[in-house]
Design a protein around this motif. Structure first.
Motif, PDB file in Angstrom:
ATOM      1  N   UNK A  10      23.803  59.304  43.450  1.00  0.00           N
ATOM      2  CA  UNK A  10      25.049  58.553  43.215  1.00  0.00           C
ATOM      3  C   UNK A  10      25.979  58.591  44.419  1.00  0.00           C
ATOM      4  N   UNK A  22      25.864  48.475  39.945  1.00  0.00           N
ATOM      5  CA  UNK A  22      26.143  47.662  38.753  1.00  0.00           C
ATOM      6  C   UNK A  22      27.545  48.028  38.280  1.00  0.00           C
ATOM      7  N   UNK A  23      28.528  47.309  38.774  1.00  0.00           N
ATOM      8  CA  UNK A  23      29.911  47.603  38.394  1.00  0.00           C
ATOM      9  C   UNK A  23      30.671  46.313  38.101  1.00  0.00           C
ATOM     10  N   UNK A  24      31.945  46.455  37.788  1.00  0.00           N
ATOM     11  CA  UNK A  24      32.738  45.302  37.342  1.00  0.00           C
ATOM     12  C   UNK A  24      32.821  44.203  38.401  1.00  0.00           C
ATOM     13  N   UNK A  25      32.670  44.569  39.667  1.00  0.00           N
ATOM     14  CA  UNK A  25      32.793  43.546  40.706  1.00  0.00           C
ATOM     15  C   UNK A  25      31.641  42.530  40.643  1.00  0.00           C
ATOM     16  N   UNK A  26      30.515  42.928  40.035  1.00  0.00           N
ATOM     17  CA  UNK A  26      29.413  41.969  39.860  1.00  0.00           C
ATOM     18  C   UNK A  26      29.906  40.773  39.027  1.00  0.00           C
ATOM     19  N   UNK A  27      30.655  41.084  37.996  1.00  0.00           N
ATOM     20  CA  UNK A  27      31.238  40.019  37.165  1.00  0.00           C
ATOM     21  C   UNK A  27      32.370  39.313  37.910  1.00  0.00           C
ATOM     22  N   UNK A  28      33.235  40.093  38.495  1.00  0.00           N
ATOM     23  CA  UNK A  28      34.409  39.507  39.162  1.00  0.00           C
ATOM     24  C   UNK A  28      34.011  38.569  40.294  1.00  0.00           C
ATOM     25  N   UNK A  31      32.882  35.287  38.959  1.00  0.00           N
ATOM     26  CA  UNK A  31      33.939  34.477  38.334  1.00  0.00           C
ATOM     27  C   UNK A  31      35.062  34.095  39.298  1.00  0.00           C
ATOM     28  N   UNK A  70      19.270  38.814  25.391  1.00  0.00           N
ATOM     29  CA  UNK A  70      18.286  39.770  25.911  1.00  0.00           C
ATOM     30  C   UNK A  70      16.865  39.248  25.800  1.00  0.00           C
ATOM     31  N   UNK A 206      18.716  39.635  35.306  1.00  0.00           N
ATOM     32  CA  UNK A 206      19.407  40.798  35.868  1.00  0.00           C
ATOM     33  C   UNK A 206      18.503  41.707  36.676  1.00  0.00           C
ATOM     34  N   UNK A 212      24.171  39.972  35.220  1.00  0.00           N
ATOM     35  CA  UNK A 212      24.698  41.064  34.392  1.00  0.00           C
ATOM     36  C   UNK A 212      23.758  41.361  33.219  1.00  0.00           C
ATOM     37  N   UNK A 243      30.054  34.729  29.785  1.00  0.00           N
ATOM     38  CA  UNK A 243      30.118  35.767  30.829  1.00  0.00           C
ATOM     39  C   UNK A 243      28.739  36.031  31.461  1.00  0.00           C
ATOM     40  N   UNK A 244      27.690  35.975  30.644  1.00  0.00           N
ATOM     41  CA  UNK A 244      26.342  36.178  31.163  1.00  0.00           C
ATOM     42  C   UNK A 244      25.793  34.921  31.827  1.00  0.00           C
TER      43      UNK A 244
ATOM     44  N   UNK B  27      38.388  35.501  30.024  1.00  0.00           N
ATOM     45  CA  UNK B  27      37.665  36.584  30.709  1.00  0.00           C
ATOM     46  C   UNK B  27      38.400  37.006  31.985  1.00  0.00           C
ATOM     47  N   UNK B  28      38.795  36.025  32.748  1.00  0.00           N
ATOM     48  CA  UNK B  28      39.427  36.331  34.040  1.00  0.00           C
ATOM     49  C   UNK B  28      40.713  37.133  33.862  1.00  0.00           C
ATOM     50  N   UNK B  36      37.141  46.921  40.503  1.00  0.00           N
ATOM     51  CA  UNK B  36      35.785  46.427  40.733  1.00  0.00           C
ATOM     52  C   UNK B  36      34.733  47.522  40.779  1.00  0.00           C
ATOM     53  N   UNK B  38      34.534  50.018  38.801  1.00  0.00           N
ATOM     54  CA  UNK B  38      34.267  50.557  37.463  1.00  0.00           C
ATOM     55  C   UNK B  38      32.800  50.338  37.116  1.00  0.00           C
ATOM     56  N   UNK B  39      32.092  51.413  36.796  1.00  0.00           N
ATOM     57  CA  UNK B  39      30.648  51.335  36.555  1.00  0.00           C
ATOM     58  C   UNK B  39      30.317  50.649  35.237  1.00  0.00           C
ATOM     59  N   UNK B  40      29.299  49.840  35.257  1.00  0.00           N
ATOM     60  CA  UNK B  40      28.786  49.204  34.043  1.00  0.00           C
ATOM     61  C   UNK B  40      28.280  50.254  33.075  1.00  0.00           C
ATOM     62  N   UNK B 238      21.907  45.720  25.192  1.00  0.00           N
ATOM     63  CA  UNK B 238      21.842  45.086  26.516  1.00  0.00           C
ATOM     64  C   UNK B 238      22.079  46.101  27.619  1.00  0.00           C
ATOM     65  N   UNK B 242      29.605  45.343  29.181  1.00  0.00           N
ATOM     66  CA  UNK B 242      31.002  45.531  29.596  1.00  0.00           C
ATOM     67  C   UNK B 242      31.845  44.255  29.642  1.00  0.00           C
TER      68      UNK B 242
END
Lengths: 358, 358
Positions: A10, A22-28, A31, A70, A206, A212, A243-244, B27-28, B36, B38-40, B238, B242
């Motif tokens: 880690x 794999x963290x929130x920035x993948x989504x951010x 988007x 899934x 994914x 995601x 979101x996915x 979502x946004x 960002x 923050x871990x999934x 899944x 998150x």
């Protein structure tokens, strides 16, 4: 000790495997350029889901496609549909299929399907395994590549032979394409050409794509119509899947053209592992972006070595070691964007240290 | 004609119902202040999912909780667990339960559960319906409020009586709390006090809370342990949930304290509908944030009236009309943040036009 390895992994700056954390920035990130007024899909309807389903159906050369939360859900449903059509609850697949070992027997518990295991765990299933089936089956599921044995593949010729045999014998053939995108460079075939050998196809967003979560199940319109009913039954027909979907679409566009690069990098990296004494890869020459690394020593010996490599080079090899027969051990690698970020001299240092294992 | 109403509704600036458009900004907004790095969550594990499960479990006064992609999945699983424990496939619920009319018979097809329908469709089920059950059942599902009849509620005293009866007779009692948050002001009870009457509880995060999707199933640790196994079987475990969890958490914090406001606004609005000739609400006095609006005229008469209201006031009443017995019609309202945005004079104009229906 296991946590020492995980913790050391880690803390590393670089990773051999995957696309990054794999963290929130993948989504951010996905988007960032989405217009906030873009309407959500609503229970499977709306432009955001329909457009993506059409895009992927066309890419795979299939008539229609359904987006699922899934692959577990998508594949159980595909097999149930074929079982119903054939009025035969028997389905055949590899002993290490995801459905057999990672789904808490959902296929059996929810669908009362009776799987027959084809061939043996340590090798690919073959056309002969299918020819020698002891009883009629409704459908055969083929996973390309076979993940649990390092991501191995039959030749394309054998795949064609299997497909022809199933067709001739009234057996449906379903593709577990969790890593379909990743095998196109080795086969030197398009997704369309590969999918053309199957009656139904599942793909994931994914793994090689790095989204995601989420999956597509594709096939003929009558097949996907039925799949949509089952998706509702499973509780997979969420009011909003965007979101996915939007992140799958974003990373699909970003990475679908990079599968050849990941494949070449996997082959090169595997060669370096194989050059180390007591280290080998399965397959020896990768046929996708993935392979397994095997050590001829025990977990107890290898764990401190990897932890030391992590601490001294800042390059993460693996956060876990799986015990293998004969008190040996190993881990899995799936090459993505992360490997290209590792500085050359740090990678050299990793293999110097791996080469020095006594 | 149906599309005329839908289109006119879509073009309105204000809405009587809900919290605002279901679009990407939902979502946004929720992710704007998320770090960002923050871990999934990974397959049900990790701080992001575990913390939210603990938070909601505690809020509901339950030992443990599991986050699910959907309530459909969560509730089928709850009923299966109770059926297994009682070795009895019979479950009882209201004839208009979500499981009976909105899930393509998933409960029967996937779980082989045999529902008994309690009472009749147009009214609440009662303690007498339960006392008069023709055969033993493993579990009774109670939906609070009963959505399909306008969101009606038994008195809290009757609910206590039902709970006691089930307990005394070895029947498990499960709460379909799709709109649980929304009934606390009427009962003047906390979620904990209501959940205390049930063996297991499902709550939702995209109705009164206004999140994107997702549900929680809560109960004792042995119950949720089993639910996690079924979640994997259904394909609901899944790799990353998150996007739903963080938005559920964001909107939970934003709106959980506003349920009283929505309830008061619903009562006030219902009164104004009831003051119009030929218009009535069910219930007449709402007991949550929701109610149904009924017109004593046909869809053909009311559609152009609503379309005109939409065009002239810019206030959206409904995008659809459902045909009701006796060639009448109606629609559903669920009060959220949107109503407070409607300018007073525009709302007055809506009711002037509704009051003038001939």
């Amino acid at each position: 000790m296991n946590n020492v390895l995980k913790d050391s992994f880690k803390k590393t700056t670089y990773k051999l495997s995957q696309h990054g954390p794999r963290n929130a920035s993948v989504l951010q990130d996905a988007f960032q350029s989405v217009d906030g007024s873009l309407e959500s899909d609503i229970y499977g309807e709306g432009a955001v889901i329909e457009n993506f389903e059409s895009k992927i159906a066309e890419f795979l050369g299939e008539e229609t496609a359904v987006f699922f939360p899934s692959g577990t859900m998508a594949q159980q449903i595909a097999l149930r549909i074929w079982a119903d059509r054939k009025t035969n609850k028997k389905i055949a697949y590899h002993p290490l299929s995801h459905l057999e070992i990672h789904e808490q027997d959902g296929l059996k518990e929810l669908q009362s399907i009776e799987p027959l295991l084809l061939g043996t765990a340590e090798r690919l299933l073959t056309i002969d395994d299918i020819r020698n089936l002891s009883e009629p089956v409704a459908c055969i599921l083929i996973e390309l590549p076979q993940r649990e044995i390092g991501g191995q593949l039959p030749t394309f010729a054998e795949l064609e032979e299997i497909s022809q045999y199933c067709h001739d014998n009234g057996i449906k053939i379903h593709l577990d394409g969790a890593r379909l995108w990743e095998v196109t460079p080795y086969y030197n075939k398009s997704e369309k050409e590969i999918c053309g050998l199957f009656d139904s196809v599942y793909v994931s967003f994914y793994k090689g794509i790095g989204g995601i979560a989420g999956a597509i199940l594709a096939g003929s319109a009558d097949f996907t119509d039925e799949a949509r009913v089952w998706k509702r039954r499973y509780g997979g027909d969420l009011i909003s899947l965007y979101p996915y979907i939007l992140s799958a679409d974003f990373y699909f566009d970003k990475r679908i053209g990079k599968m050849g690069q990941y494949y070449e990098a996997a082959k090169e990296l595997a060669q370096r592992f194989n050059a180390c004494n007591g280290v080998s890869t399965v397959p020896e020459v990768p046929v996708s972006n993935m392979f397994h690394v095997h050590f001829q020593k025990s977990v107890e010996v290898i764990e401190p070595v990897l932890a030391k490599i992590h601490a001294e080079t800042g390059v993460g090899c693996s956060g876990y070691l799986q015990t293998k027969p004969g008190d040996t051990c190993g881990f899995e690698l799936s090459i993505g964007d992360a490997l290209a970020e590792v500085p050359t001299e740090k990678l050299d240092q990793v293999f110097e240290m791996l080469g020095a294992i006594k």
